[in-house]
Design an enzyme around this catalytic site. Structure first.
Site, PDB file in Angstrom:
ATOM      1  N   ARG A  65      34.975  52.273  71.141  1.00 58.71           N
ATOM      2  CA  ARG A  65      34.959  53.548  71.564  1.00 58.71           C
ATOM      3  C   ARG A  65      33.716  54.148  71.627  1.00 58.71           C
ATOM      4  NH1 ARG A  65      39.649  55.353  73.538  1.00 58.71           N
ATOM      5  NH2 ARG A  65      41.725  54.331  72.830  1.00 58.71           N
ATOM      6  N   HIS A 109      46.796  68.393  82.894  1.00 54.75           N
ATOM      7  CA  HIS A 109      47.761  67.185  82.552  1.00 54.75           C
ATOM      8  C   HIS A 109      48.969  67.548  83.413  1.00 54.75           C
ATOM      9  CE1 HIS A 109      49.934  64.653  79.856  1.00 54.75           C
ATOM     10  NE2 HIS A 109      50.956  65.295  79.965  1.00 54.75           N
TER      11      HIS A 109
HETATM   12  C1  GRF Z   1      47.125  63.552  88.482  1.00 52.93           C
HETATM   13  O1  GRF Z   1      48.431  63.328  88.528  1.00 52.93           O
HETATM   14  C2  GRF Z   1      46.535  64.363  87.575  1.00 52.93           C
HETATM   15  O2  GRF Z   1      47.427  65.338  86.962  1.00 52.93           O
HETATM   16  C3  GRF Z   1      46.452  63.465  86.549  1.00 52.93           C
HETATM   17  O3  GRF Z   1      45.630  62.215  87.184  1.00 52.93           O
HETATM   18  C4  GRF Z   1      46.324  62.112  88.343  1.00 52.93           C
HETATM   19  C5  GRF Z   1      45.322  61.933  89.473  1.00 52.93           C
HETATM   20  O4  GRF Z   1      44.440  63.006  89.679  1.00 52.93           O
HETATM   21  N1  GRF Z   1      45.371  64.055  85.525  1.00 52.93           N
HETATM   22  P1  GRF Z   1      43.085  62.685  90.656  1.00 52.93           P
HETATM   23  O5  GRF Z   1      43.693  62.740  92.118  1.00 52.93           O
HETATM   24  O6  GRF Z   1      42.383  61.447  90.376  1.00 52.93           O
HETATM   25  O7  GRF Z   1      42.482  64.155  90.607  1.00 52.93           O
END
Ligand code: GRF
Length: 196
Positions: A65, A109
Site C-alpha cells: 500500500r 459514500h
Molecule cells: C457511486 O455509487 C458512489 O456512491 C460511489 O461509487 C459509485 C460510482 O460512482 N462512491 P461514479 O459513477 O464512479 O462517480
C-alpha cells in the site's frame, strides 16, 4: 482559485458532476482526474471534457500500500491540488496518506453515515428494511467512511426496490449533493448541506 484533484476508479459520474459544477464564480477548478484503474470509463469522460488525467495502477504494487500511495502522492502533488475529492475511488487509503491531506480530502459514500460504512450499502439497507436511504459527503479521516459529515441527501426506499433500483435513485442525489458541498467547502464553509 482552489485546485481540485478528483480520484476515481470507475465510470466517474460524480467526477463529471463535480467538474461541470466548477465554472463561473465557483471558487474552485478541477486540476486533475486520477484513476487507479487504467482505461476506466471516467478517464475517457475527463479527457472528453479537456481535463488533465493520470493513472496510478495499484496492481503492480500488490499488497504494498505504501508503495502505491507514494506514487499516488507524487502524481497528485505534481498537480498542486488544494482539495482532493474521492469520487467512486475504491482503494482504502492508509492513515499515512490520509494525514498528508488532512482537512482537505472529501469522499462521497452511498449511505446515510454512520449507517452502512463499507460496501454493498444499498443491499444492506434493503435487507435491514430501512424506510429511507441516501448518500453522505464527509471529510476523509483515517477511520474508513468516518469523519465529519459535510452533507447528506435522503431518498425513500420503495416497495419492491432492488439494490440496483435503489442505487439508481441515490446516484442522481449524489450528483446534486457533492457539487453543493464542494462549492461551500472551497469557500471555507463547513456548514452541512441537507437534501432534500
Ligand atoms: C457511486 O455509487 C458512489 O456512491 C460511489 O461509487 C459509485 C460510482 O460512482 N462512491 P461514479 O459513477 O464512479 O462517480
Amino acid at each position: 482559485m482552489k485546485r481540485v484533484a478528483i480520484l476515481i476508479s470507475g465510470g466517474g459520474s460524480n467526477m463529471v458532476a463535480l467538474a461541470e459544477s466548477m465554472t463561473g464564480d465557483h471558487p474552485a477548478r478541477p486540476c486533475l482526474v486520477l484513476s487507479n484503474r487504467p482505461g476506466t470509463g471516467g478517464l475517457a469522460k475527463a479527457e472528453a471534457m479537456g481535463l488533465p488525467t493520470a493513472t496510478v495502477d495499484h496492481r503492480p504494487h500488490g499488497t504494498d500500500r505504501a508503495g502505491f500511495e507514494a506514487e499516488l502522492a507524487r502524481v497528485l502533488d505534481a498537480s498542486r491540488p488544494d482539495i482532493l475529492c474521492l469520487a467512486g475511488f475504491m482503494r482504502v487509503l492508509t492513515e499515512g496518506f490520509v494525514s498528508r491531506y488532512a482537512g482537505r480530502m472529501l469522499n462521497i459514500h452511498p449511505s446515510l453515515l454512520p449507517k452502512y460504512r463499507g460496501l454493498d450499502t444499498h443491499a444492506r439497507a434493503l435487507a435491514a428494511g430501512e424506510a429511507e436511504h441516501g448518500c453522505t459527503v464527509h471529510e476523509v479521516t483515517p477511520e474508513l467512511d468516518d469523519g465529519p459529515v459535510l452533507g447528506q441527501a435522503r431518498v425513500p426506499v420503495l416497495e419492491g426496490d432492488t439494490p440496483k433500483r435503489l442505487a439508481a435513485r441515490v446516484l442522481p442525489m449524489e450528483h446534486r449533493l457533492y457539487p453543493m458541498v464542494l462549492r461551500r467547502f472551497a469557500a471555507g464553509d463547513r456548514q452541512p448541506v441537507w437534501l432534500p
